[in-house]
Structures are given as structure tokens and as C-alpha cells.
Design an enzyme around this catalytic site. Structure first.
Site, PDB file in Angstrom:
ATOM      1  CB  SER A  43    -103.405  64.460 -24.318  1.00 56.47           C
ATOM      2  OG  SER A  43    -102.192  63.519 -24.391  1.00 56.47           O
ATOM      3  CB  SER A 110     -98.709  52.918 -19.931  1.00 58.06           C
ATOM      4  OG  SER A 110     -99.790  53.730 -19.782  1.00 58.06           O
TER       5      SER A 110
END
Length: 203
Positions: A43, A110
């Protein structure tokens, strides 16, 4: 959705040629898919990249894992099935945003290769660029910015990637960044260079 419902859904094709949007934005739309453990720096890099691209006049947007779960995917948990659906929905959104001409920066753990392959198929192999933020588990756990590793070690969080659920390393990521070896500026410099190359409009 029943088969009857599906028979009554028709895809409506727009009349806007894809080249028009490329001409408008001066870029080739693509998705930068940042994958890695919690705390790896995905992020941080995603939002820094967004700022750098906007400063260069690029039209882009970040799809962040936590942010998406506040809205679009708020009804999903962290089971394997829910993680797959989470990635499927995000990939569909990224595809639509690419169709609109934008550069999409996706920051999601993921953890499963199969789910990332599904995302690649949905978005399109020519638009999908996998970046592995490969920061080691021990470094991510020492950072523990959200206190999640501590909770996972205490059994308060089930199916936590790296602790009670596996992370499957990408086989052939276009770029690998270890934020325990690279500071933010160096990692961003490498990432920005790769993105500008991937999204250069050569039409």
C-alpha cells in the site's frame, strides 16, 4: 442468477474506439498488480506510485485491499473461497478502469497463484503486470503495522497469510521488490520506471 436471467442479459458495445482514450490520456492503460505479505509495503508503494504518476500527468487510481473491503467487498471474509471472490471482483473493476483508459495500481496480498492467474485472464495478459513485494515474513512480522501478526499468533485471526494460511510466491513476476533491502525512494524509483515502460503509449 438463474439461466433465464442470464439469457436476458446482453452486453452493450460502446462506439468509442479504444484508441480515442489512449489519445486522450496519452498512455496505454494497464494494471500494476502488487502482491506480497501483509506489512510488505504494498500500500505504501501503491499510493506513492499514484502520486508520482499524477505528478507526471498520468491518469491512475489505486485499488487497495483494505479500502475495497470497506465497500465493494464488505460482505466477504478471508476463507479461500472469499479470497478468490475478492480478487475476481477487483480484477473485474480493474478491467473496467483499464477500458476507461486509466492506469490501475492494485495492492492486494492475493496469496494464491491460481487467483492471480484468474486476475490476469480477466484483465488481459497484455495489461496485467505482476509486481512481487517480496519482503520476508520475519521483517513483515516485525513491522506489524496493524497488529495483525500478533493477533494471528495468538489465535485471534484465522487463515492469516504467512501464519496459518500459505503465500504462494509468483513464478514469473515482472518486477520483484524487497523493501527490507530497498528504501522507499529506491523501491519507488524502480517501480515507477517499470510502470512508465509498461504503460507507454506506442500506438
Amino acid at each position: 442468477m438463474t439461466s433465464y436471467d442470464r439469457e436476458n442479459i446482453t452486453w452493450h458495445h460502446g462506439s468509442m474506439p479504444p484508441g480515442k482514450r489512449r489519445q486522450l490520456f496519452g498512455q496505454r492503460p494497464c494494471t500494476i498488480w502488487l502482491t506480497g505479505l501483509s506489512g510488505a509495503g504494498k500500500s505504501t508503494l501503491a499510493f506513492a506510485l499514484e502520486h508520482a504518476l499524477v505528478d507526471l500527468g498520468r491518469a491512475c487510481f489505486v485499488l487497495d485491499g483494505d479500502n475495497v473491503r470497506h465497500g465493494l467487498n464488505r460482505n466477504l471474509g478471508f476463507s479461500a473461497a472469499d479470497r478468490t471472490e475478492n480478487i475476481r471482483r477487483v480484477a473485474e473493476v480493474a478491467k473496467l478502469m483499464n477500458d476507461a483508459g486509466l492506469i490501475v495500481i492494485s495492492a492486494f496480498i492475493s496469496p494464491f497463484r491460481e487467483d492471480r492467474a484468474m486476475a490476469r485472464e480477466i484483465i488481459g495478459a497484455d495489461r496485467f503486470n505482476e509486481v512481487h513485494v517480496s519482503t520476508p515474513l520475519e521483517v513483515c512480522e516485525s513491522r506489524d503495522p496493524k497488529g495483525l501478526y500478533h493477533k494471528a499468533r495468538n489465535g485471534e485471526i484465522a487463515d492469516f497469510t504467512g501464519i496459518s494460511s500459505p503465500y504462494e510466491t509468483p513464478d514469473a513476476a515482472q518486477l520483484v521488490l524487497d523493501t527490507s533491502q530497498l528504501d522507499k525512494a529506491a523501491a519507488l524509483d524502480r517501480l515507477l520506471g517499470a510502470v512508465l515502460s509498461a504503460c507507454r503509449d506506442e500506438a
